[in-house]
Design a protein around this motif. Structure first.
Motif, mmCIF file in Angstrom:
data_model
loop_
_atom_site.group_PDB
_atom_site.id
_atom_site.type_symbol
_atom_site.label_atom_id
_atom_site.label_comp_id
_atom_site.label_asym_id
_atom_site.label_seq_id
_atom_site.Cartn_x
_atom_site.Cartn_y
_atom_site.Cartn_z
ATOM 1 N N ALA A 102 0.863 -1.193 0.000
ATOM 2 C CA ALA A 102 0.000 0.000 0.000
ATOM 3 C C ALA A 102 0.891 1.232 0.000
ATOM 4 C CB ALA A 102 -0.887 0.001 1.237
ATOM 5 N N ASP A 103 0.533 2.233 -0.777
ATOM 6 C CA ASP A 103 1.336 3.468 -0.812
ATOM 7 C C ASP A 103 0.783 4.485 0.182
ATOM 8 O OD1 ASP A 103 -0.883 3.650 -2.417
ATOM 9 O OD2 ASP A 103 0.191 4.244 -4.228
ATOM 10 N N MET A 104 1.630 5.419 0.606
ATOM 11 C CA MET A 104 1.331 6.225 1.792
ATOM 12 C C MET A 104 1.177 7.732 1.563
ATOM 13 S SD MET A 104 4.409 4.456 3.963
ATOM 14 C CE MET A 104 4.243 5.286 5.514
ATOM 15 N N GLY A 127 -5.661 13.171 -2.488
ATOM 16 C CA GLY A 127 -6.439 13.282 -3.721
ATOM 17 C C GLY A 127 -6.193 12.149 -4.693
ATOM 18 N N CYS A 128 -5.390 11.164 -4.280
ATOM 19 C CA CYS A 128 -5.169 10.007 -5.143
ATOM 20 C C CYS A 128 -5.695 8.732 -4.477
ATOM 21 C CB CYS A 128 -3.687 9.868 -5.497
ATOM 22 S SG CYS A 128 -3.407 8.790 -6.917
ATOM 23 N N GLY A 129 -6.175 8.865 -3.236
ATOM 24 C CA GLY A 129 -6.804 7.718 -2.572
ATOM 25 C C GLY A 129 -5.852 6.816 -1.816
ATOM 26 N N HIS A 130 -4.624 7.270 -1.566
ATOM 27 C CA HIS A 130 -3.687 6.407 -0.839
ATOM 28 C C HIS A 130 -4.117 6.200 0.620
ATOM 29 C CE1 HIS A 130 -0.293 7.427 -3.961
ATOM 30 N NE2 HIS A 130 -1.423 7.076 -4.521
ATOM 31 N N ASP A 131 -4.962 7.126 1.130
ATOM 32 C CA ASP A 131 -5.538 6.924 2.466
ATOM 33 C C ASP A 131 -6.409 5.667 2.481
ATOM 34 O OD1 ASP A 131 -7.266 8.191 0.692
ATOM 35 O OD2 ASP A 131 -8.282 9.392 2.214
ATOM 36 N N GLU A 162 6.558 7.706 -0.809
ATOM 37 C CA GLU A 162 7.033 8.351 -2.045
ATOM 38 C C GLU A 162 6.615 7.661 -3.347
ATOM 39 O OE1 GLU A 162 11.016 10.389 -1.561
ATOM 40 O OE2 GLU A 162 11.283 8.726 -0.151
ATOM 41 N N GLU A 163 5.335 7.354 -3.474
ATOM 42 C CA GLU A 163 4.872 6.773 -4.744
ATOM 43 C C GLU A 163 4.725 7.849 -5.797
ATOM 44 O OE1 GLU A 163 2.826 5.626 -8.065
ATOM 45 O OE2 GLU A 163 1.807 6.962 -6.675
ATOM 46 N N GLU A 164 4.147 8.990 -5.408
ATOM 47 C CA GLU A 164 3.840 10.042 -6.389
ATOM 48 C C GLU A 164 5.099 10.546 -7.095
ATOM 49 O OE1 GLU A 164 0.929 11.075 -7.406
ATOM 50 O OE2 GLU A 164 -0.394 10.132 -5.945
ATOM 51 N N THR A 165 6.214 10.489 -6.416
ATOM 52 C CA THR A 165 7.467 10.941 -7.024
ATOM 53 C C THR A 165 8.217 9.789 -7.704
ATOM 54 O OG1 THR A 165 8.405 10.682 -4.827
ATOM 55 C CG2 THR A 165 7.864 12.922 -5.509
ATOM 56 N N LEU A 189 -3.209 -2.615 -5.108
ATOM 57 C CA LEU A 189 -4.364 -2.088 -5.843
ATOM 58 C C LEU A 189 -4.292 -0.576 -5.903
ATOM 59 C CD1 LEU A 189 -6.378 -0.635 -3.616
ATOM 60 C CD2 LEU A 189 -7.175 -2.938 -3.233
ATOM 61 N N HIS A 190 -5.118 -0.018 -6.794
ATOM 62 C CA HIS A 190 -5.350 1.423 -6.794
ATOM 63 C C HIS A 190 -6.834 1.675 -6.933
ATOM 64 C CE1 HIS A 190 -4.670 5.606 -6.939
ATOM 65 N NE2 HIS A 190 -3.371 5.460 -6.957
ATOM 66 N N VAL A 191 -7.359 2.530 -6.060
ATOM 67 C CA VAL A 191 -8.758 2.916 -6.159
ATOM 68 C C VAL A 191 -8.922 3.770 -7.421
ATOM 69 C CG1 VAL A 191 -8.537 4.978 -4.683
ATOM 70 C CG2 VAL A 191 -10.718 3.826 -4.834
HETATM 71 ZN ZN LIG Z 1 -2.039 7.061 -6.566
#
Ligand SMILES: [Zn+2]
Length: 425
Positions: A102-104, A127-131, A162-165, A189-191
């Motif tokens: 899971a990304d943070m 805003g990308c749903g990582h929560d 640091e997924e977004e970067t 997964l990604h929402v």
């Molecule tokens: Zn994302």
């Protein structure tokens, strides 16, 4: 979301071979346990939502995750490649080593949010749903911890910063903690804007390849000249199906022409983004833009096509070169594991739970590919929209919202998947 008890015996005999009734009932336990913790997972998600942290700064987020994993009785390693956290759940017997990632991180964003649990940090939002991803990861850890007697093997919960970067996964796979896990398989997964209740997956490339191109000239081009030339290149190189354009992302989630249709317009395309930038440097003039191509084998030929397009214009004599200056690998799902996962999820949770994705979405990508380069893995798209409630989970969009029911879908489905994959002899 419901299991289909009347089909269980028949389907299990296909999916898992001869299993005892006791083994089959484990998925009913998983569904029950998921329901029981759902409200607490929503609270956890909202806490992350209220306290977003930017890539590289996931300090509070890591602390919350660590605290929760420890409370479940997992062994926890922290400070992995920055703020990464790994929770380790040992089953009761020997089996495979399976990871869930899971990304943070959150994103810079200041869109209006009328939720009672809106972000407390100005300029930052999930805003990308990582929560949601973290709540699901913690939920799977809790459900599987409750059912660990039924697990053979070890489950690793990787919380990645640091997924977004696009640097977190790359850094994590170089750590000694990653190599000592000796993983057999990895999942994530990604929402997305798919309807809640749906999971979508595709073997091989899930997204289009994104490449940044640079075209270099001897002399400066005026703004108008650069735009005319760039538009010519875009037209000359464009490859797409008739109808909707693959850059119209919202259409990707339309059941008629979107990703779930075998004839989707989101496959077999090449296009250049409309926007480009120009730059003067070292007595040369550069035009830079992004292109999206679905077929990796076409990538080497695109540059010569661009060259050809320029050579047919009056800018031919000023043209020096065209090259790729940036481009990441794209999410690449293991074929065999994808097919096994789809069958398993549909057998357990209903035929339409996991649907086949026939297209590749442009613009989006995920650094999960760096894990997949080391370990066979599958990355799923999880529906988070509820159109009747006007909830559209379009990542990074101003009105990005998530139907939190997707947490339940994610936790039950992927707890079942992980347990079964760990137990494969
Ligand atoms: Zn994302």
């Amino acid at each position: 979301m419901k299991l289909k008890p009347h089909l269980i015996i028949f389907l299990f005999s296909i999916a898992f071979g001869c299993k005892t009734l006791e083994e089959k009932s484990i998925h009913l336990n998983i569904e029950k346990d998921t329901k029981e913790i759902f409200d607490s997972l929503v609270e956890i998600r909202r806490d992350f939502h209220q306290n977003p942290e930017l890539a590289g700064n996931e300090i509070r987020t890591a602390k919350m995750i660590t605290k929760h994993l420890l409370s479940l009785g997992l062994e926890v390693k922290t400070g992995i490649a920055g703020n990464g956290v790994i929770g380790i759940l040992k089953g009761s017997g020997d089996g495979k080593n399976i990871a869930w990632r899971a990304d943070m991180d959150a994103i810079p964003s200041d869109f209006s949010d009328d939720a009672s649990y809106k972000s407390k940090v100005k300029g930052l939002q999930h805003g990308c749903g990582h929560d949601v991803h973290m709540a699901i990861g913690l939920g799977i850890a809790e459900v599987l911890a409750k059912n660990k007697e039924a697990i053979n093997g070890t489950i690793y919960f990787i919380f990645q910063p640091e997924e977004e970067t696009f640097v977190g996964a790359k850094n994590m796979v170089t750590t000694s903690e990653f190599s000592t896990m000796n993983l057999d398989e990895i999942y994530a997964l990604h929402v997305t804007a798919l309807p809640v209740g749906q999971i979508m997956v595709k073997p091989n490339e899930l997204y289009a390849y994104q490449k940044r191109i640079q075209i270099t000239f001897k002399d400066n081009l005026s703004k108008e000249e650069a735009k005319d030339l760039y538009d010519t290149i875009r037209t000359e190189t464009l490859r797409k199906k008739d109808g909707v354009n693959p850059w119209e992302i919202p259409k990707a989630f339309d059941s008629a022409i979107g990703l779930s249709n075998p004839n989707t317009v989101f496959k077999d395309y090449l296009f250049l983004e409309e926007n480009f930038v120009t730059e003067e440097a070292n007595n040369q003039f550069h035009i830079k833009g992004y292109l999206y191509e679905t077929d990796k084998s076409n990538l080497p030929n695109i540059l010569s096509k661009i060259e050809q397009a320029i050579n047919n214009t009056t800018f031919k004599d000023q043209f020096i070169s065209v090259s790729y200056i940036q481009g990441n690998p794209t999410v690449l799902n293991d074929e065999e594991l994808t097919s096994k996962a789809m069958n398993l999820l549909n057998d357990l949770y209903g035929d339409e739970t996991a649907v086949m994705n026939y297209g590749q979405i442009p613009y989006f990508n995920d650094d999960f590919i760096y894990f997949q380069q080391k370990v066979p893995g599958v990355y799923f798209l999880l529906g988070g929209s509820n159109y009747e409630k006007e909830i559209v989970a379009m990542n990074h969009a101003p009105n990005f919202r998530v139907d939190e029911k997707c947490i339940k879908v994610g936790v039950a489905s992927f707890s079942s998947l992980i347990l079964e994959r760990a137990n494969v002899k």
